[in-house]
Scaffold this motif. Structure first.
Motif, PDB file in Angstrom:
ATOM      1  N   LEU A 106       0.811  -1.251  -0.135  1.00 23.49           N
ATOM      2  CA  LEU A 106       0.036   0.012  -0.006  1.00 23.49           C
ATOM      3  C   LEU A 106       0.839   1.226   0.029  1.00 23.49           C
ATOM      4  O   LEU A 106       0.662   2.222  -0.884  1.00 23.49           O
ATOM      5  N   ALA A 107       2.033   1.443   0.753  1.00 26.80           N
ATOM      6  CA  ALA A 107       2.967   2.301   0.895  1.00 26.80           C
ATOM      7  C   ALA A 107       3.517   2.493  -0.705  1.00 26.80           C
ATOM      8  O   ALA A 107       3.938   3.742  -1.090  1.00 26.80           O
ATOM      9  N   ALA A 108       3.845   1.427  -1.281  1.00 30.50           N
ATOM     10  CA  ALA A 108       4.640   1.560  -2.479  1.00 30.50           C
ATOM     11  C   ALA A 108       3.357   2.093  -3.574  1.00 30.50           C
ATOM     12  O   ALA A 108       4.137   2.970  -4.280  1.00 30.50           O
ATOM     13  N   ALA A 109       2.304   1.706  -3.469  1.00 27.43           N
ATOM     14  CA  ALA A 109       1.367   2.246  -4.374  1.00 27.43           C
ATOM     15  C   ALA A 109       1.010   3.639  -4.026  1.00 27.43           C
ATOM     16  O   ALA A 109       1.073   4.405  -5.063  1.00 27.43           O
ATOM     17  N   ALA A 110       1.010   4.041  -2.821  1.00 30.54           N
ATOM     18  CA  ALA A 110       1.046   5.590  -2.394  1.00 30.54           C
ATOM     19  C   ALA A 110       1.985   6.434  -3.088  1.00 30.54           C
ATOM     20  O   ALA A 110       1.858   7.441  -3.602  1.00 30.54           O
ATOM     21  N   LEU A 111       3.299   5.747  -2.630  1.00 31.78           N
ATOM     22  CA  LEU A 111       4.480   6.471  -3.376  1.00 31.78           C
ATOM     23  C   LEU A 111       4.545   6.599  -4.823  1.00 31.78           C
ATOM     24  O   LEU A 111       4.817   7.847  -5.443  1.00 31.78           O
ATOM     25  N   ILE A 337       7.061  -6.071  -3.096  1.00 35.51           N
ATOM     26  CA  ILE A 337       6.476  -4.818  -2.862  1.00 35.51           C
ATOM     27  C   ILE A 337       6.842  -3.729  -3.994  1.00 35.51           C
ATOM     28  O   ILE A 337       6.339  -2.836  -4.498  1.00 35.51           O
ATOM     29  N   MET A 338       8.404  -4.054  -4.377  1.00 37.43           N
ATOM     30  CA  MET A 338       8.563  -3.178  -5.532  1.00 37.43           C
ATOM     31  C   MET A 338       7.467  -3.541  -6.984  1.00 37.43           C
ATOM     32  O   MET A 338       7.568  -2.302  -7.545  1.00 37.43           O
ATOM     33  N   ALA A 339       7.187  -4.693  -7.101  1.00 39.33           N
ATOM     34  CA  ALA A 339       6.490  -4.966  -8.068  1.00 39.33           C
ATOM     35  C   ALA A 339       5.128  -3.985  -8.433  1.00 39.33           C
ATOM     36  O   ALA A 339       4.786  -3.216  -9.287  1.00 39.33           O
ATOM     37  N   ILE A 340       4.535  -3.941  -7.129  1.00 37.86           N
ATOM     38  CA  ILE A 340       3.347  -3.040  -7.056  1.00 37.86           C
ATOM     39  C   ILE A 340       3.834  -1.520  -7.219  1.00 37.86           C
ATOM     40  O   ILE A 340       2.998  -0.908  -8.039  1.00 37.86           O
ATOM     41  N   GLY A 341       4.697  -1.098  -6.605  1.00 39.56           N
ATOM     42  CA  GLY A 341       5.248   0.214  -7.036  1.00 39.56           C
ATOM     43  C   GLY A 341       5.507   0.557  -8.481  1.00 39.56           C
ATOM     44  O   GLY A 341       5.145   1.450  -8.956  1.00 39.56           O
ATOM     45  N   GLY A 357      13.382  -2.288 -19.533  1.00 39.01           N
ATOM     46  CA  GLY A 357      14.618  -2.444 -19.142  1.00 39.01           C
ATOM     47  C   GLY A 357      15.096  -2.124 -18.085  1.00 39.01           C
ATOM     48  O   GLY A 357      15.574  -2.755 -17.041  1.00 39.01           O
ATOM     49  N   LEU A 358      14.961  -0.639 -17.929  1.00 35.58           N
ATOM     50  CA  LEU A 358      15.361  -0.084 -16.806  1.00 35.58           C
ATOM     51  C   LEU A 358      14.713  -0.381 -15.632  1.00 35.58           C
ATOM     52  O   LEU A 358      15.476  -0.632 -14.410  1.00 35.58           O
ATOM     53  N   LEU A 359      13.558  -0.346 -15.549  1.00 36.54           N
ATOM     54  CA  LEU A 359      12.632  -0.591 -14.457  1.00 36.54           C
ATOM     55  C   LEU A 359      12.733  -2.060 -13.840  1.00 36.54           C
ATOM     56  O   LEU A 359      12.961  -2.199 -12.806  1.00 36.54           O
ATOM     57  N   ILE A 360      12.687  -3.074 -14.915  1.00 38.47           N
ATOM     58  CA  ILE A 360      12.764  -4.511 -14.433  1.00 38.47           C
ATOM     59  C   ILE A 360      14.263  -4.698 -14.129  1.00 38.47           C
ATOM     60  O   ILE A 360      14.600  -5.310 -12.890  1.00 38.47           O
ATOM     61  N   GLY A 361      15.142  -4.365 -14.814  1.00 37.12           N
ATOM     62  CA  GLY A 361      16.769  -4.508 -14.420  1.00 37.12           C
ATOM     63  C   GLY A 361      16.937  -3.961 -13.094  1.00 37.12           C
ATOM     64  O   GLY A 361      17.709  -4.447 -12.303  1.00 37.12           O
ATOM     65  N   SER A 362      16.516  -2.823 -12.687  1.00 35.47           N
ATOM     66  CA  SER A 362      17.068  -2.159 -11.357  1.00 35.47           C
ATOM     67  C   SER A 362      16.105  -2.849 -10.286  1.00 35.47           C
ATOM     68  O   SER A 362      16.803  -3.070  -9.231  1.00 35.47           O
ATOM     69  N   GLY A 363      15.053  -3.477 -10.553  1.00 30.64           N
ATOM     70  CA  GLY A 363      14.207  -4.123  -9.547  1.00 30.64           C
ATOM     71  C   GLY A 363      15.122  -5.361  -9.195  1.00 30.64           C
ATOM     72  O   GLY A 363      15.038  -5.739  -8.055  1.00 30.64           O
TER      73      GLY A 363
END
Length: 382
Positions: A106-111, A337-341, A357-363
């Protein structure tokens, strides 16, 4: 110096079998990619090349690991209480992680909303119930009666682990009877479409524990047999050919559209004209229908029976995956948690393979870094 074989001889530990670690790490990578839907890398994950996906593999591996970890306590009656308390302690840990992940998601979604101004993520993945029915949802979440999408596999694991003592006792005394009873439960509840209910929303648990227990119990039986120095199902060439043939059939079905249509028409005929129960003809994930179940069973048998898989998993090249798999629970929680964000962030961006690639790779990089940090985490003093 003690003579070889004498009581005082030093015992050498067998090298760790890295197959579970590496394959579990691969599952974590795949799950994270699939939990950010719409990205360009989904096409390369396992669910596009067979009937089952990383979720089935993750539950199977969890069952094997539980069989290895807890089975010794259920072999003799004098250790039964010790085994029960160890399992209850693990279930409590899993429950606390589920609650933490729920709040943190929920916090990740809010962020993500604060970063993009797009509020859609707050109303997706069944999170909207919290805003429309706050009292009921706040009651239901800790009772596991309401589960956010993409965060609903740990409740399944908690229930399966709570019920595992019965299967562990049976695994030592009558393994094939235990397997048969598990299949009977899968078939009976699946054909009748019985599953735990959700509340306040209507519907069933996405991962129906009455159905998915058959994978977990199979894993337990494999783990218990391995703990005893044997295989649950012996290595036979005929079974390897049969398992490989089914995996090839599933691959062709997924990749060849005309062949897939023919398979679909055949299954429709068997269900509607011949009267074969839907559990054996559909591809439903919640009730783990037969094509999916047979696929994960065939995949498990083939991977566990080929010596080359053990050698590949022991290579230095796959060491990062082994580290990831050794710390599966915290890494899975962090990745969820990261996936929801990331889902929220992608609402305000165009589909672009470089951005994906940037988002998935960073995660993934953060998850690997977290796992390596956990590998060298200071251990608390006893």
């Amino acid at each position: 110096m003690a003579l070889p074989g004498s009581r005082g001889a030093p015992r050498t530990r067998a090298p760790r079998d890295l197959r579970l670690d590496v394959l579990r790490g691969l599952c974590l990578v795949t799950i994270f990619i699939n939990h950010v839907p719409g990205n360009d890398f989904e096409a390369f994950t396992t669910r596009n090349f067979g009937f089952s996906d990383a979720a089935e593999a993750f539950v199977m591996i969890s069952g094997i690991a539980a069989g290895l970890a807890y089975s010794a306590d259920f072999r003799a009656p004098m250790k039964l209480w010790q085994g029960l308390t160890r399992i209850w302690k693990r279930c409590w840990t899993l429950y606390l992680v589920q609650m933490l992940v729920t709040v943190a998601a929920l916090a990740a979604a809010a962020l993500a909303v604060r970063a993009t101004g797009d509020m859609r993520i707050l109303f997706e993945n069944q999170m909207g119930w919290l805003w429309h029915h706050p009292l009921e949802t706040l009651i239901a979440l800790p009772l596991l009666l309401h589960q956010f999408d993409y965060l609903n596999i740990l409740p399944l694991y908690i229930l399966l682990l709570l019920a595992s003592p019965l299967a562990l006792i049976g695994a030592w005394r009558a393994p094939w009877l235990t397997f048969g009873l598990s299949v009977a439960i899968w078939a009976g509840f699946g054909i009748a479409m019985i599953a735990p209910q959700l509340w306040p929303m209507s519907g069933n648990w996405f991962f129906n524990p009455f159905s998915w227990q058959v994978i977990f119990v199979t894993g337990l039986l494999i783990g218990v047999a391995s703990k005893d120095g044997r295989r649950f199902v012996p290595v036979r060439l005929s079974l390897q050919i049969l398992a490989g043939g089914y995996l090839l059939f599933a691959l062709v079905t997924c990749l060849w559209l005309d062949f897939s249509r023919g398979v679909g028409s055949t299954l429709w005929f068997l269900k509607d004209k011949v009267g074969v129960p839907w559990l054996f003809t559909d591809f439903d994930k919640s009730f783990l229908t037969a094509p999916r179940l047979l696929h994960i069973l065939a995949l498990t048998y083939l991977l566990s029976s080929l010596a080359v898989v053990r050698r590949i998993c022991a290579s230095r090249l796959l060491h990062p995956l082994a580290v990831l798999g050794r710390h599966a629970l915290p890494v899975f929680a962090f990745g969820s948690i990261m996936a929801i964000g990331l889902q929220g962030l992608r609402h305000s961006t165009e589909r672009d393979i470089l951005l994906d690639g940037l988002l998935i790779g960073s995660g993934l990089a953060l998850q690997f870094a977290f796992a390596f940090a956990r590998e060298h985490w200071p251990k608390p003093a006893r």
